[in-house]
Design a protein around this motif. Structure first.
Motif, PDB file in Angstrom:
ATOM      1  N   ARG A  12      -7.199   0.523   1.771  1.00  0.00           N
ATOM      2  CA  ARG A  12      -5.756   0.920   1.991  1.00  0.00           C
ATOM      3  C   ARG A  12      -5.081  -0.026   0.731  1.00  0.00           C
ATOM      4  NH1 ARG A  12      -7.161   1.461   7.051  1.00  0.00           N
ATOM      5  NH2 ARG A  12      -7.322  -0.618   7.558  1.00  0.00           N
ATOM      6  N   THR A  34      -1.678  -1.371  -1.022  1.00  0.00           N
ATOM      7  CA  THR A  34      -0.479  -1.736  -0.828  1.00  0.00           C
ATOM      8  C   THR A  34       0.311  -1.990  -2.298  1.00  0.00           C
ATOM      9  OG1 THR A  34      -0.564  -2.644   1.300  1.00  0.00           O
ATOM     10  CG2 THR A  34       1.717  -2.874   0.122  1.00  0.00           C
ATOM     11  N   ASP A  75      -0.564  10.551   3.779  1.00  0.00           N
ATOM     12  CA  ASP A  75       0.083   9.706   4.838  1.00  0.00           C
ATOM     13  C   ASP A  75       0.286  10.688   6.051  1.00  0.00           C
ATOM     14  OD1 ASP A  75       1.084   7.789   6.476  1.00  0.00           O
ATOM     15  OD2 ASP A  75       2.844   7.332   5.302  1.00  0.00           O
ATOM     16  N   GLY A 131       9.315  -1.604   2.713  1.00  0.00           N
ATOM     17  CA  GLY A 131       8.161  -2.369   1.787  1.00  0.00           C
ATOM     18  C   GLY A 131       7.811  -1.487   0.861  1.00  0.00           C
ATOM     19  N   PRO A 132       6.701  -2.370   0.401  1.00  0.00           N
ATOM     20  CA  PRO A 132       5.877  -1.400  -0.886  1.00  0.00           C
ATOM     21  C   PRO A 132       5.153  -0.234   0.054  1.00  0.00           C
ATOM     22  CG  PRO A 132       4.970  -3.542  -0.319  1.00  0.00           C
ATOM     23  CD  PRO A 132       6.253  -3.489   0.702  1.00  0.00           C
ATOM     24  N   ASP A 133       4.821   0.523  -0.942  1.00  0.00           N
ATOM     25  CA  ASP A 133       3.994   1.873  -0.632  1.00  0.00           C
ATOM     26  C   ASP A 133       2.701   1.551  -0.250  1.00  0.00           C
ATOM     27  OD1 ASP A 133       6.403   3.492  -1.026  1.00  0.00           O
ATOM     28  OD2 ASP A 133       5.603   3.846  -3.306  1.00  0.00           O
ATOM     29  N   MET A 134       2.068   2.153   0.890  1.00  0.00           N
ATOM     30  CA  MET A 134       0.741   2.036   1.259  1.00  0.00           C
ATOM     31  C   MET A 134       0.020   3.305   1.057  1.00  0.00           C
ATOM     32  SD  MET A 134      -1.278   0.487   4.525  1.00  0.00           S
ATOM     33  CE  MET A 134       0.056  -0.624   4.778  1.00  0.00           C
ATOM     34  N   HIS A 135      -1.136   3.452   0.561  1.00  0.00           N
ATOM     35  CA  HIS A 135      -2.017   4.497   0.167  1.00  0.00           C
ATOM     36  C   HIS A 135      -3.245   4.276   0.673  1.00  0.00           C
ATOM     37  CE1 HIS A 135       1.209   5.695  -2.883  1.00  0.00           C
ATOM     38  NE2 HIS A 135       1.254   4.361  -3.113  1.00  0.00           N
ATOM     39  N   GLU A 136      -4.155   5.323   0.969  1.00  0.00           N
ATOM     40  CA  GLU A 136      -5.289   5.247   1.213  1.00  0.00           C
ATOM     41  C   GLU A 136      -6.101   6.081   0.532  1.00  0.00           C
ATOM     42  OE1 GLU A 136      -8.194   5.410   5.393  1.00  0.00           O
ATOM     43  OE2 GLU A 136      -6.085   5.411   5.666  1.00  0.00           O
ATOM     44  N   GLU A 181      -7.068  -3.323   1.186  1.00  0.00           N
ATOM     45  CA  GLU A 181      -7.760  -3.826   2.243  1.00  0.00           C
ATOM     46  C   GLU A 181      -8.994  -2.756   2.286  1.00  0.00           C
ATOM     47  OE1 GLU A 181      -6.963  -3.924   7.113  1.00  0.00           O
ATOM     48  OE2 GLU A 181      -5.495  -3.113   5.704  1.00  0.00           O
TER      49      GLU A 181
END
Length: 97
Positions: free
Chosen positions: A7, A9, A36, A56-61, A91
């Motif tokens: 992940r 961010t 997402d 918040g900041p973008d989260m990508h997987e 992460e």
């Protein structure tokens, strides 16, 4: 072949840079950003809707197929180094299988 998930961010540009790095590594054949699938429960009528401290900041997987543990370690080290340079949070998800 094992699946490594991470992940990230950060911005789209940072995710693209990490994806490009992953695709350039020897032994890596498959890199994919996972969509997402979680709905965002923002209430448009809320008094805090649209405030900058709410979003918040973008989260990508990202999923990466790694052929062996040595390549997995190489991927992790390379991504950690680039994430440090880009000031991005990464992460890694542990594969229990």
């Amino acid at each position: 072949m094992a699946m490594m998930k991470m992940r990230i961010t950060g911005s789209e540009d940072n995710v693209r840079a990490i994806s490009n790095l992953l695709q350039s590594l020897d032994g890596i054949e498959h890199v994919e950003e996972i969509a997402d699938l979680m709905p965002h429960m923002d209430d448009p009528d809320s008094s805090s809707a649209g405030l900058s401290d709410v979003s918040g900041p973008d989260m990508h997987e990202i999923e990466v197929d790694v052929p062996n543990p040595a390549t997995g370690r190489k991927v992790r080290q390379a991504v950690e180094a680039l994430a440090f340079d880009l000031d991005v949070l990464v992460e890694f998800e542990q594969d229990d299988s």
